[in-house]
Write a protein that holds these residues in place. Sequence first.
Motif, PDB file in Angstrom:
ATOM      1  N   LEU A  63       0.831  -1.203   0.000  1.00 49.88           N
ATOM      2  CA  LEU A  63       0.000   0.000   0.000  1.00 49.88           C
ATOM      3  C   LEU A  63       0.868   1.256   0.000  1.00 49.88           C
ATOM      4  O   LEU A  63       0.614   2.198  -0.763  1.00 49.88           O
ATOM      5  N   ARG A  64       1.895   1.288   0.841  1.00 54.84           N
ATOM      6  CA  ARG A  64       2.790   2.454   0.872  1.00 54.84           C
ATOM      7  C   ARG A  64       3.493   2.642  -0.471  1.00 54.84           C
ATOM      8  O   ARG A  64       3.672   3.768  -0.937  1.00 54.84           O
ATOM      9  N   GLN A  65       3.851   1.523  -1.108  1.00 57.87           N
ATOM     10  CA  GLN A  65       4.470   1.600  -2.439  1.00 57.87           C
ATOM     11  C   GLN A  65       3.492   2.227  -3.432  1.00 57.87           C
ATOM     12  O   GLN A  65       3.864   3.116  -4.196  1.00 57.87           O
ATOM     13  N   TRP A  66       2.246   1.771  -3.429  1.00 59.24           N
ATOM     14  CA  TRP A  66       1.237   2.342  -4.330  1.00 59.24           C
ATOM     15  C   TRP A  66       1.040   3.830  -4.063  1.00 59.24           C
ATOM     16  O   TRP A  66       0.859   4.608  -4.980  1.00 59.24           O
ATOM     17  N   MET A  67       1.039   4.209  -2.787  1.00 55.87           N
ATOM     18  CA  MET A  67       0.825   5.606  -2.426  1.00 55.87           C
ATOM     19  C   MET A  67       2.044   6.481  -2.737  1.00 55.87           C
ATOM     20  O   MET A  67       1.933   7.709  -2.793  1.00 55.87           O
ATOM     21  N   GLY A  68       3.208   5.850  -2.903  1.00 58.14           N
ATOM     22  CA  GLY A  68       4.422   6.590  -3.187  1.00 58.14           C
ATOM     23  C   GLY A  68       4.999   7.291  -1.967  1.00 58.14           C
ATOM     24  O   GLY A  68       5.632   8.335  -2.083  1.00 58.14           O
ATOM     25  N   ILE A  69       4.786   6.696  -0.785  1.00 59.23           N
ATOM     26  CA  ILE A  69       5.309   7.280   0.449  1.00 59.23           C
ATOM     27  C   ILE A  69       6.083   6.224   1.223  1.00 59.23           C
ATOM     28  O   ILE A  69       5.906   5.023   1.015  1.00 59.23           O
ATOM     29  N   ASN A  70       6.940   6.703   2.117  1.00 61.12           N
ATOM     30  CA  ASN A  70       7.708   5.760   2.931  1.00 61.12           C
ATOM     31  C   ASN A  70       7.010   5.532   4.277  1.00 61.12           C
ATOM     32  O   ASN A  70       6.007   6.186   4.595  1.00 61.12           O
ATOM     33  N   ALA A  71       7.561   4.608   5.053  1.00 61.35           N
ATOM     34  CA  ALA A  71       6.939   4.251   6.342  1.00 61.35           C
ATOM     35  C   ALA A  71       6.901   5.435   7.300  1.00 61.35           C
ATOM     36  O   ALA A  71       5.929   5.621   8.032  1.00 61.35           O
ATOM     37  N   ASP A  72       7.951   6.262   7.295  1.00 64.18           N
ATOM     38  CA  ASP A  72       7.975   7.422   8.189  1.00 64.18           C
ATOM     39  C   ASP A  72       6.837   8.388   7.838  1.00 64.18           C
ATOM     40  O   ASP A  72       6.140   8.882   8.732  1.00 64.18           O
ATOM     41  N   ARG A 139     -20.632  -2.759 -10.923  1.00 65.92           N
ATOM     42  CA  ARG A 139     -21.045  -4.120 -10.527  1.00 65.92           C
ATOM     43  C   ARG A 139     -19.899  -4.953  -9.964  1.00 65.92           C
ATOM     44  O   ARG A 139     -20.121  -5.853  -9.156  1.00 65.92           O
ATOM     45  N   THR A 140     -18.679  -4.695 -10.426  1.00 61.52           N
ATOM     46  CA  THR A 140     -17.538  -5.476  -9.937  1.00 61.52           C
ATOM     47  C   THR A 140     -16.489  -4.557  -9.330  1.00 61.52           C
ATOM     48  O   THR A 140     -16.428  -3.369  -9.652  1.00 61.52           O
ATOM     49  N   LEU A 141     -15.648  -5.127  -8.490  1.00 57.87           N
ATOM     50  CA  LEU A 141     -14.543  -4.375  -7.919  1.00 57.87           C
ATOM     51  C   LEU A 141     -13.621  -3.883  -9.033  1.00 57.87           C
ATOM     52  O   LEU A 141     -13.181  -2.742  -9.012  1.00 57.87           O
ATOM     53  N   THR A 142     -13.340  -4.732 -10.005  1.00 58.34           N
ATOM     54  CA  THR A 142     -12.457  -4.349 -11.107  1.00 58.34           C
ATOM     55  C   THR A 142     -12.994  -3.126 -11.838  1.00 58.34           C
ATOM     56  O   THR A 142     -12.263  -2.160 -12.083  1.00 58.34           O
ATOM     57  N   ALA A 143     -14.268  -3.121 -12.170  1.00 50.23           N
ATOM     58  CA  ALA A 143     -14.861  -1.985 -12.883  1.00 50.23           C
ATOM     59  C   ALA A 143     -14.860  -0.730 -12.012  1.00 50.23           C
ATOM     60  O   ALA A 143     -14.627   0.377 -12.502  1.00 50.23           O
ATOM     61  N   THR A 144     -15.112  -0.902 -10.723  1.00 51.89           N
ATOM     62  CA  THR A 144     -15.098   0.249  -9.815  1.00 51.89           C
ATOM     63  C   THR A 144     -13.705   0.859  -9.756  1.00 51.89           C
ATOM     64  O   THR A 144     -13.546   2.081  -9.852  1.00 51.89           O
ATOM     65  N   VAL A 145     -12.687   0.015  -9.626  1.00 51.06           N
ATOM     66  CA  VAL A 145     -11.314   0.513  -9.569  1.00 51.06           C
ATOM     67  C   VAL A 145     -10.913   1.152 -10.903  1.00 51.06           C
ATOM     68  O   VAL A 145     -10.258   2.197 -10.923  1.00 51.06           O
ATOM     69  N   GLN A 146     -11.328   0.570 -12.018  1.00 47.42           N
ATOM     70  CA  GLN A 146     -11.023   1.158 -13.329  1.00 47.42           C
ATOM     71  C   GLN A 146     -11.595   2.569 -13.458  1.00 47.42           C
ATOM     72  O   GLN A 146     -11.003   3.425 -14.089  1.00 47.42           O
ATOM     73  N   HIS A 147     -12.735   2.805 -12.871  1.00 44.24           N
ATOM     74  CA  HIS A 147     -13.415   4.104 -12.961  1.00 44.24           C
ATOM     75  C   HIS A 147     -13.227   4.934 -11.681  1.00 44.24           C
ATOM     76  O   HIS A 147     -14.108   5.685 -11.285  1.00 44.24           O
ATOM     77  N   TYR A 148     -12.068   4.792 -11.067  1.00 45.74           N
ATOM     78  CA  TYR A 148     -11.769   5.458  -9.791  1.00 45.74           C
ATOM     79  C   TYR A 148     -12.086   6.952  -9.831  1.00 45.74           C
ATOM     80  O   TYR A 148     -12.544   7.525  -8.845  1.00 45.74           O
ATOM     81  N   ALA A 149     -11.855   7.607 -10.965  1.00 49.89           N
ATOM     82  CA  ALA A 149     -12.030   9.066 -11.054  1.00 49.89           C
ATOM     83  C   ALA A 149     -13.484   9.491 -10.860  1.00 49.89           C
ATOM     84  O   ALA A 149     -13.749  10.646 -10.506  1.00 49.89           O
ATOM     85  N   ASP A 150     -14.421   8.568 -11.048  1.00 46.41           N
ATOM     86  CA  ASP A 150     -15.849   8.893 -10.900  1.00 46.41           C
ATOM     87  C   ASP A 150     -16.265   9.066  -9.441  1.00 46.41           C
ATOM     88  O   ASP A 150     -17.386   9.511  -9.178  1.00 46.41           O
ATOM     89  N   GLU A 176      -0.139   0.613 -14.150  1.00 45.09           N
ATOM     90  CA  GLU A 176       0.248   1.561 -15.201  1.00 45.09           C
ATOM     91  C   GLU A 176      -0.483   2.896 -15.076  1.00 45.09           C
ATOM     92  O   GLU A 176       0.116   3.950 -15.299  1.00 45.09           O
ATOM     93  N   ARG A 177      -1.774   2.855 -14.734  1.00 48.00           N
ATOM     94  CA  ARG A 177      -2.578   4.085 -14.747  1.00 48.00           C
ATOM     95  C   ARG A 177      -3.113   4.496 -13.380  1.00 48.00           C
ATOM     96  O   ARG A 177      -3.083   5.678 -13.028  1.00 48.00           O
ATOM     97  N   VAL A 178      -3.619   3.544 -12.615  1.00 48.45           N
ATOM     98  CA  VAL A 178      -4.268   3.889 -11.350  1.00 48.45           C
ATOM     99  C   VAL A 178      -3.240   4.294 -10.290  1.00 48.45           C
ATOM    100  O   VAL A 178      -3.431   5.299  -9.597  1.00 48.45           O
ATOM    101  N   VAL A 179      -2.161   3.533 -10.160  1.00 49.76           N
ATOM    102  CA  VAL A 179      -1.164   3.848  -9.135  1.00 49.76           C
ATOM    103  C   VAL A 179      -0.572   5.252  -9.333  1.00 49.76           C
ATOM    104  O   VAL A 179      -0.528   6.032  -8.379  1.00 49.76           O
TER     105      VAL A 179
END
Length: 192
Positions: A63-72, A139-150, A176-179
């Motif tokens: 999760l921290r890697q995805w967010m682009g932050i360190n543990a501190d 309807r699905t988690l995948t579709a929800t995550v794909q449309h995160y901007a909504d 590639e795109r969401v992170v």
Amino acid sequence: MQTVEEISRAIMADPANQQYTAAGIEPLFHVEPTATILIISQAPSRQAQLARTYWHDPSGDRLRQWMGINADEFYHSGRIAVLNLDFYYPGKGKSGDLPPRRGFAEKWHAPLLKLMPNVQLTLLIGAYAQRYYLPQRRRTLTATVQHYADYAPYFPLVHPSPLNYGWMHKNPWFEERVVPALQRPVRVLVDA
């Protein structure tokens, strides 16, 4: 308005949580009055509960890697808060951890959210958090995550658990795109 300490004591005194309180297990969450980012997931992992530190496990590392932050920055910036749908590890099920208990978030999220008036971005990690906070999700988690901007100011994500590595392999668009789209506002809000 109640304080974090008062709410924490009330959670521990709640009859529904007596098995945890009797075992010396405290509810695991983190409220920061200066938080600009809130992370909501299903429940702490067994490893995080034993360490008494939220996201203290391989899922937290990812999760921290995805967010682009360190543990501190994650633990000490004063910008990150954590509420789960249940503040206790629910136990192991057939294919992963058991779901969070029903009614827990309904009871405890509202008073805790009042203590964090500066939250501008809420990460909804996994299907349980998305079902609770996004009644108009896809309807699905995948579709929800794909449309995160909504869903701004909510940002739906797949759970960073090692159990979801197969999902990430099948969905390369996520990293590639969401992170990168997640890292931009996180960096702005952590540095603010």
